[in-house]
Design an enzyme around this catalytic site. Structure first.
Site, PDB file in Angstrom:
ATOM      1  N   GLU A 131      23.937  33.353  21.330  1.00 61.01           N
ATOM      2  CA  GLU A 131      24.734  34.513  20.431  1.00 61.01           C
ATOM      3  C   GLU A 131      25.669  35.381  21.189  1.00 61.01           C
ATOM      4  O   GLU A 131      26.798  35.671  21.042  1.00 61.01           O
ATOM      5  CB  GLU A 131      23.698  35.540  19.848  1.00 61.01           C
ATOM      6  CG  GLU A 131      24.417  36.672  18.977  1.00 61.01           C
ATOM      7  CD  GLU A 131      23.529  38.063  19.107  1.00 61.01           C
ATOM      8  OE1 GLU A 131      24.103  38.655  19.658  1.00 61.01           O
ATOM      9  OE2 GLU A 131      22.262  37.836  18.914  1.00 61.01           O
ATOM     10  N   HIS A 132      25.264  36.007  22.227  1.00 62.60           N
ATOM     11  CA  HIS A 132      26.010  36.933  23.137  1.00 62.60           C
ATOM     12  C   HIS A 132      27.174  35.906  23.626  1.00 62.60           C
ATOM     13  O   HIS A 132      28.295  36.427  23.578  1.00 62.60           O
ATOM     14  CB  HIS A 132      25.247  37.174  24.596  1.00 62.60           C
ATOM     15  CG  HIS A 132      24.585  38.713  24.331  1.00 62.60           C
ATOM     16  ND1 HIS A 132      24.859  39.476  24.863  1.00 62.60           N
ATOM     17  CD2 HIS A 132      23.679  38.982  23.640  1.00 62.60           C
ATOM     18  CE1 HIS A 132      24.080  40.659  24.608  1.00 62.60           C
ATOM     19  NE2 HIS A 132      23.234  40.086  23.586  1.00 62.60           N
ATOM     20  N   HIS A 158      19.463  33.885  21.526  1.00 57.37           N
ATOM     21  CA  HIS A 158      19.918  35.184  21.553  1.00 57.37           C
ATOM     22  C   HIS A 158      21.070  35.104  22.748  1.00 57.37           C
ATOM     23  O   HIS A 158      22.045  35.842  22.595  1.00 57.37           O
ATOM     24  CB  HIS A 158      18.635  36.222  21.968  1.00 57.37           C
ATOM     25  CG  HIS A 158      19.528  37.419  22.348  1.00 57.37           C
ATOM     26  ND1 HIS A 158      19.150  38.027  23.740  1.00 57.37           N
ATOM     27  CD2 HIS A 158      19.724  38.694  21.573  1.00 57.37           C
ATOM     28  CE1 HIS A 158      19.897  39.034  23.597  1.00 57.37           C
ATOM     29  NE2 HIS A 158      20.176  39.656  22.447  1.00 57.37           N
ATOM     30  N   GLU A 169      19.275  44.658  28.236  1.00 54.55           N
ATOM     31  CA  GLU A 169      19.083  44.771  26.852  1.00 54.55           C
ATOM     32  C   GLU A 169      17.456  44.363  26.916  1.00 54.55           C
ATOM     33  O   GLU A 169      16.575  45.214  26.057  1.00 54.55           O
ATOM     34  CB  GLU A 169      19.691  43.631  26.317  1.00 54.55           C
ATOM     35  CG  GLU A 169      19.421  43.728  24.597  1.00 54.55           C
ATOM     36  CD  GLU A 169      20.230  42.910  23.714  1.00 54.55           C
ATOM     37  OE1 GLU A 169      20.953  41.947  24.198  1.00 54.55           O
ATOM     38  OE2 GLU A 169      20.096  42.843  22.431  1.00 54.55           O
TER      39      GLU A 169
END
Lengths: 425, 427
Positions: A72-73, A69, A144
């Site tokens: 991905e960012h 993840h 997040e």
């Protein structure tokens, strides 16, 4: 050699093209006549569960939870600026997501499709990680994670996975924790990138008005960089058939409790087939939809409300069925569901219940073809799972009552059920 | 985009049809608009779900659901939305288009019939809804009200709205209050049902490939039997704010929820709502907005910081999730970004990218039936109906001068904060 296969569906009248591109990438082009928008999804078969794998040099790597993840960012950042800033010039609506088993980058646009596709192919193939940029993301992803920490629906789901699975990394939070992401370095990101973002391990799906071979392929030919043919091997720990524990609860600032009841299915292969998946969808509709006796009984007793949902949760080496929603009395709701299923395994699904469920599932799958994003997601998922969208619809149409009752016995074992609840403070 | 054909079929009732061959599904909806009032909000909030639960012909939920499932998984949707200071109650049915049934049979007549049955022929005994169904739907609405607190981002926005507009109808919660729902009776609901049918503005939408004549005829018959009055629907617009109101609550959460409410001078029927939507998008509506690039990317304060504009009420709501110790810094940065814009610090790139993003959203919405429906229903209270192309042209002609002028009408009104308890800090 490049080959282009045309795949048609006589039921829906739709068709798409599957291209084994010379770069190593599998490309799917699904035309939608008359649509103004086009949706593109570029994904890697790499998600939160791929935490252990063999690196390029043959060394075994174990990476921090949440790194897929994080990657991905960070991939959105390029040496010459942010991918969002590039899309801002085309008007495309862009995003990305990381799930258990894949990471996908997407955009949807009505104008400037070609330019947006170039941006997508370009930034996903150009990693750029520095100490400074990696550090900056800690704050954003930290918030997040904190947002998910405060989300009772998210917590009730992950608590359940922790109860169902002893070793499988599917039980780990997709974004990791504030502590695990603190261990992420540019080098670790490059290790993961080099391992999994090989075009042979990826797919591109394009659905919509501009999904045409003569539009898509010239851009792919120009911007895809040939990947060396190698296969990254993820390793998964052995997962016993047994569950870890049958009950888990967490106190939370909520005003009505939430629950999820899961049934773990023993899995001996990486993914289930189209036929098994289609049978499951019909079976679960017959058991858990608003047209079922179980739903009626739960509702009449005041144990569920219209948030009640069910899901077949399936991915690499895991499969389970989840029922959940808000309930004044989660334990009583779980008991009704377990008793109902136990009983159903003895008497079997009725012919009438099967027919209704089959027609409903058929209709829902036809309806799903309306949406560009949904279709692009299904094509991607199917590429990684070895399944095919039209074959699935055929399996729904051809399923028999015998198949569904067989699947009922395969999929439900009351001794492999776990209940997760979130209770008010 | 397929154009809309609009006909008046009874006093205050319009039948709108959009012929669309592109989709695998068809959709029909009936939306009843009534003024939003404290005394009636709860009853109207309950009405759509109660109507969708059962009807005379299919007298319990399971028999109605089984008919729908058998129609290839058709679904009835029932919801009540706030649109400005108006409640919009919608009942809708959608299912696969006749072209895709397994044996080529037509299901569209049955879908029209089912929708009419639930709206016009509910299970009524002695001028009251059936007690069992009523109690079931009431319980579920009360649980839905309670559950709002489970979702802290939604809860915080709802609390900001109530606090900011406490003396306006807009401050009334979509469901009224929990107490108001609790005091409803099955006989009250009969009155709400009659009122909704007789004293409302009604918009019927039919979208799909089948000929709308049959549906139009059936629905016209139903509505023309009623003695109808059409209420006046308007929204009070407050264009200025003098003092900034502050409301703080605490909860046992990890991340603080910050919501800021602003007044503006743009609201329907003014003609500057399109430029105002662009202004707000530049501020916080896209990944190239000032909030995203500064509050999130530059200062790393949050994962989301978004601004949205309600053109019917003329207010802007900004919301973000931040660490408790960063609350003041985030508020200051949000104010700074707005102040910067008011001074005219807006680049051509910010303007063009926001225009492109909004145009993309507008055009894309036409690629789904629900998007097309929402496009028209969302404008039913406006002074006129516009096509997507008209709004696109209006957007593209907005100048920087207009944006700066409009940004200067955005005034902070209320700050709402949901703060973590001290026990949750520094985990």
């Amino acid at each position: 050699m490049e080959n282009i296969e045309e795949i048609q569906c006589s039921i829906s009248g739709d068709k798409y093209y599957k291209i084994n591109h010379k770069s190593g990438l599998t490309i799917y082009v699904y035309p939608k006549e008359g649509f103004l928008s086009t949706y593109a999804l570029f994904g890697a078969k790499y998600g939160s569960i791929n935490t252990a794998f063999a690196k390029e040099d043959g060394q075994q790597a174990v990476v921090p939870d949440g790194i897929a993840h994080y990657l991905e960012h960070k991939l959105f950042e390029c040496e010459d600026g942010d991918a969002f800033a590039k899309y801002a010039k085309t008007g495309a609506s862009a995003n990305a997501y990381t799930s258990f088993d894949k990471t996908c980058y997407l955009f949807s646009c009505t104008d400037n499709f070609e330019e947006s596709l170039k941006i997508l192919l370009d930034f996903v193939q150009e990693p750029y990680f520095t100490d400074e940029t990696v550090q900056k993301e800690q704050g954003i992803i930290g918030q997040e994670i904190r947002m998910y920490d405060d989300d009772p629906n998210w917590r009730v789901s992950f608590n359940l996975l922790g109860a169902l699975y002893k070793n499988h990394p599917v039980k780990i939070d997709i974004a990791g924790t504030v502590e695990t992401i603190a261990e992420i370095t540019p080098q670790k990101l490059y290790d993961c990138y080099n391992g999994f973002y090989n075009l042979h391990n990826m797919a591109l799906t394009i659905v919509g008005g501009k999904a045409k071979l003569d539009v898509v392929l010239p851009i792919c030919d120009k911007y895809l960089k040939e990947s060396p043919e190698k296969k990254v091997e993820s390793t998964f720990p052995d997962e016993p058939a047994e569950i870890a524990k049958d009950y888990v609860e967490q106190k939370f600032p909520v005003s009505i409790p939430l629950f999820q009841l899961g049934f773990k299915e023993p899995v001996s292969k990486e993914r289930l087939t189209d036929k098994e998946m289609a049978e499951s969808e019909i079976l679960l509709y017959a058991i858990g939809s608003g047209s079922s006796q179980m739903y009626e009984s739960l509702e009449k007793q005041g144990l569920i409300n219209n948030t009640f949902e069910y899901e077949h949760f399936e991915g690499p080496f895991y499969s389970s069925v989840l029922f959940g929603g808000e309930s004044k009395n989660p334990k009583a709701a779980a008991k009704v569901i377990k008793d109902y299923i136990e009983n159903l395994k003895v008497r079997g699904i009725s012919e009438k219940d099967f027919e209704i469920a089959q027609r409903a599932v058929y209709g829902e799958n036809i309806a799903a073809l309306n949406n560009n994003g949904t279709v692009a997601g299904i094509l991607m998922d199917n590429d990684f799972a070895g399944r095919e969208i039209f074959e699935y619809i055929k399996c729904v149409k051809n399923a028999t009552l015998g198949d569904i009752n067989r699947r009922l016995n395969e999929q439900f074992d009351i001794s492999k059920a776990a209940l997760s609840v979130v209770l008010p403070l | 985009m397929s154009s809309i054909v609009r006909k008046s079929i009874a006093n205050g009732v319009s039948f709108n049809s959009v012929n669309e061959e592109r989709f695998k599904t068809a959709k029909i909806s009936v939306t009843m608009f009534v003024p939003l009032e404290k005394s009636t909000a709860a009853g109207y909030a309950l009405l759509p779900s109660l109507l969708a639960y059962s009807c005379k012909k299919y007298p319990d939920a399971i028999s109605l659901n089984r008919v729908l499932s058998n129609c290839y998984g058709a679904g009835i949707g029932a919801y009540c939305r706030k649109m400005g200071e108006c409640l919009a109650m919608t009942l809708t049915i959608s299912g696969i288009d006749d072209r895709y049934t397994m044996q080529g049979e037509k299901i569209s007549p049955e879908l029209v019939d089912l929708l009419c049955e639930v709206i016009f022929n509910p299970k009524i005994e002695n001028k009251a809804f059936a007690e069992e169904d009523f109690n079931q739907c009431k319980r579920q609405l009360i649980e839905a009200i309670d559950a709002e607190y489970n979702e802290k981002r939604i809860y915080a926005i709802s609390q900001l709205t109530s606090a900011m507009c406490e003396n306006e109808a807009y401050g009334i919660k979509r469901y009224g209050s929990r107490e108001d729902v609790e005091s409803l009776t099955a006989a009250d609901m009969y009155e709400y049902w009659q009122n909704a049918l007789k004293n409302s503005r009604v918009e019927v939408m039919m979208l799909g490939s089948s000929n709308p004549d049959m549906a139009q005829k059936i629905i016209t018959e139903r509505f023309s039997q009623l003695q109808r009055n059409v209420p006046e629907i308007k929204t009070e617009i407050i264009k200025d704010s003098t003092d900034v109101k502050s409301v703080t609550e605490t909860s046992d959460i990890a991340q603080a929820k910050l919501v800021m409410g602003f007044r503006t001078a743009s609201a329907e029927p003014e003609d500057d709502t399109v430029p105002m939507s662009l202004t707000v998008a530049i501020l916080g509506g896209t990944p190239s907005s000032k909030f995203f690039l500064n509050v999130r990317e530059k200062l790393s304060l949050c994962y989301y910081c978004a601004a949205r504009f309600d053109k019917l009420k003329g207010i802007v709501i900004v919301d973000s999730g931040v660490e408790k110790e960063n609350i003041q810094r985030t508020i200051e940065e949000i104010k700074n970004q707005l102040a910067d814009m008011q001074k005219g610090n807006i680049t051509d790139f910010e303007i063009s990218s926001a225009k492109l993003a909004l145009v993309n959203n507008l055009k894309s919405s036409q690629d789904t039936l629900s998007g097309t429906e929402a496009w028209y229903i969302g404008q039913m209270l406006d002074s006129k109906l516009s096509t997507v192309d008209e709004v696109v042209n209006a957007l593209n002609s907005v100048t920087k001068e207009t944006i700066v002028k409009l940004a200067n009408t955005i005034k902070l009104d209320t700050i709402y904060l949901l703060q973590p308890n001290s026990s949750k800090e520094a985990e």
